[in-house]
Motif scaffolding. Structure first.
Motif, short mmCIF file in Angstrom:
data_model
loop_
_atom_site.label_atom_id
_atom_site.label_comp_id
_atom_site.label_asym_id
_atom_site.label_seq_id
_atom_site.Cartn_x
_atom_site.Cartn_y
_atom_site.Cartn_z
N ALA A 103 0.83 -1.21 0.00
CA ALA A 103 0.00 0.00 0.00
C ALA A 103 0.86 1.25 0.00
N VAL A 104 1.96 1.22 0.76
CA VAL A 104 2.84 2.38 0.81
C VAL A 104 3.48 2.62 -0.55
N ALA A 105 3.80 1.52 -1.26
CA ALA A 105 4.46 1.65 -2.56
C ALA A 105 3.53 2.27 -3.60
N GLN A 106 2.22 2.10 -3.43
CA GLN A 106 1.28 2.62 -4.41
C GLN A 106 0.95 4.09 -4.10
N VAL A 107 1.90 4.93 -4.31
CA VAL A 107 1.70 6.37 -4.12
C VAL A 107 1.54 7.00 -5.50
N GLY A 108 0.46 7.74 -5.69
CA GLY A 108 0.20 8.36 -6.98
C GLY A 108 1.26 9.40 -7.33
N TRP B 109 10.17 20.23 -15.19
CA TRP B 109 9.23 19.45 -14.37
C TRP B 109 9.97 18.34 -13.64
N THR B 110 9.48 18.00 -12.47
CA THR B 110 10.04 16.92 -11.66
C THR B 110 8.89 16.05 -11.14
N ARG B 111 9.03 14.73 -11.33
CA ARG B 111 7.98 13.80 -10.90
C ARG B 111 8.40 13.03 -9.68
N THR B 112 7.46 12.85 -8.76
CA THR B 112 7.62 11.94 -7.64
C THR B 112 6.44 10.97 -7.66
N GLY B 113 6.58 9.83 -6.96
CA GLY B 113 5.50 8.86 -6.91
C GLY B 113 5.46 7.97 -8.15
N ASN B 114 4.55 7.03 -8.15
CA ASN B 114 4.44 6.04 -9.21
C ASN B 114 3.26 6.34 -10.13
N THR C 13 12.08 10.89 -14.27
CA THR C 13 11.55 11.68 -13.16
C THR C 13 11.72 13.18 -13.32
N THR C 14 12.41 13.61 -14.36
CA THR C 14 12.58 15.05 -14.56
C THR C 14 12.83 15.35 -16.04
N GLY C 15 12.59 16.56 -16.43
CA GLY C 15 12.80 16.97 -17.82
C GLY C 15 12.39 18.41 -18.02
N THR C 16 12.44 18.87 -19.26
CA THR C 16 12.05 20.24 -19.61
C THR C 16 11.08 20.20 -20.78
N ASN D 239 -5.74 16.25 -11.91
CA ASN D 239 -4.61 17.18 -11.97
C ASN D 239 -3.58 16.79 -10.92
N VAL D 240 -2.33 16.57 -11.33
CA VAL D 240 -1.26 16.20 -10.41
C VAL D 240 -0.08 17.17 -10.51
N GLY D 241 -0.26 18.28 -11.21
CA GLY D 241 0.82 19.25 -11.40
C GLY D 241 0.63 20.49 -10.55
#
Length: 344
Positions: free
Chosen positions: A15-20, A52-57, A93-96, A152-154
């Motif tokens: 459950a902890v691993a399933q972070v949006g 942009w930088t992404r966290t979570g799965n 996890t990151t880009g422009t 929306n996740v941004g």
């Protein structure tokens, strides 16, 4: 009893691993209030860059980064400009992202719900685009299931605002002659804009030079409390830019709402021609105002002492104000006059 307990621990770790996913945006471009990047017509084709930088799965489906005239959330439509698409197995996890208003306008022709595609020239009204990131949510009874709905996740939501409209033509309401300077009151400036005054010496062949009867005689001339302070920068912008003038043109600018524009370093007794321009927050410039002629005059020193003592450039009996403040100004003037008599 240990087996169920171990099973619960394993389930909890899953459950902890399933972070949006969550995406954070940063801008390499200067923004105004509310993370807005205002773009003038002259820069419609210039690309703007965002990191942009992404966290979570990514929980099933894809993570989308796109720009839209609508609200953020959901999958991008045919009329949105799609910038990045990441699958659930993508480890990036990151880009422009780099895109221009020109690209955004063209993308609107990709579907029937967004209107026809536009160009930098055909888009004559203001239009705004939101930079968004969306992905499937994580939910279910235990909060570990991939949902079908996108959200929306941004953050933050950056806005690219295209402003192709120049400000309205301003008016020079009054010019107040001063010692080697002119104080110019400009009307018609909108908030968050810059007032620009151009001045050049009137050519000697101009027979009515210096005869402008209302220069400095406007009843509300100088009513701005900051009139008489020079916060703008002086700069030569070329010769003969104003019709009927000679020599270089000096340009002085000042933020709207901060008082009269004061041009210093002028020659007393010489007539100058002035015109005003408004530059908005996007960088669009208005047409030039009608020109006005005025002549700086040598001061006897009384007015300067009055201003130094805290007086305001208002004119008339109300200049000193009433009460204690007005008395303090008059007292300061009395001391100055007394010192002048002693010296003489």
């Amino acid at each position: 009893m240990r087996l169920p307990f171990i099973g619960l621990l394993l389930f909890a770790s899953t459950a902890v691993a399933q972070v949006g996913p969550a995406v954070s945006f940063t801008s390499a471009t200067t923004t105004t209030s509310n993370n807005t990047v205002t773009v003038p017509k002259s820069e419609c084709g210039n690309a703007r860059r965002f990191t942009w930088t992404r966290t979570g799965n990514i929980c099933g489906g894809s993570l989308f980064i796109y720009a839209t005239t609508g609200t953020c959330g959901g999958e991008p439509t045919a009329t949105d400009l799609k910038l990045v698409s990441l699958g659930s197995s993508d480890s990036t996890t990151t880009g422009t992202v780099n895109f221009s208003v020109q690209q955004l306008l063209a993308a609107r022709g990709g579907g029937t719900d967004g209107g026809s595609a536009a160009t930098c020239d055909s888009q004559t009204s203001e239009i705004s685009f939101n930079l968004c990131a969306s992905a499937r949510q994580v939910g279910g009874y235990l909060g570990t299931e991939c949902q079908t709905a996108y959200a929306n996740v941004g953050s933050p939501t950056f806005v690219l605002k295209y402003d192709p409209q120049p400000p309205a033509t301003p008016t020079i309401a009054a010019v107040i002659p001063r010692d080697s300077a002119l104080s110019v009151q400009v009307d018609g400036a909108e908030a968050d804009s810059t007032v620009i005054v151009e001045v050049a010496m009137v050519a000697s062949a101009d027979t009515d030079a210096g005869t402008d009867g209302d220069a400095g005689t406007d009843a509300d001339a100088g009513t701005d409390t900051d009139a008489g302070t020079d916060d703008g920068g002086l700069g030569l912008v070329g010769s003969l830019a104003l019709e009927g003038t000679t020599g270089p043109v000096t340009r002085v600018d000042k933020a709207a709402g901060e008082g009269n524009v004061v041009i210093t370093g002028l020659t007393n007794g010489v007539t100058y021609r002035l015109q005003a321009i408004i530059r908005d927050a996007a960088g669009n410039e208005s047409p030039a105002s009608a020109s006005v002629d005025a002549t700086p005059v040598k001061s006897n020193g009384l007015f300067d002492a009055y201003v130094d003592a805290g007086g305001q450039e208002r004119g008339g009996c109300a200049a000193a104000g009433g009460g204690l403040a007005g008395g303090a100004v008059l007292a300061a003037l009395g001391i100055w006059l007394s010192s002048r008599r002693k010296v003489s």
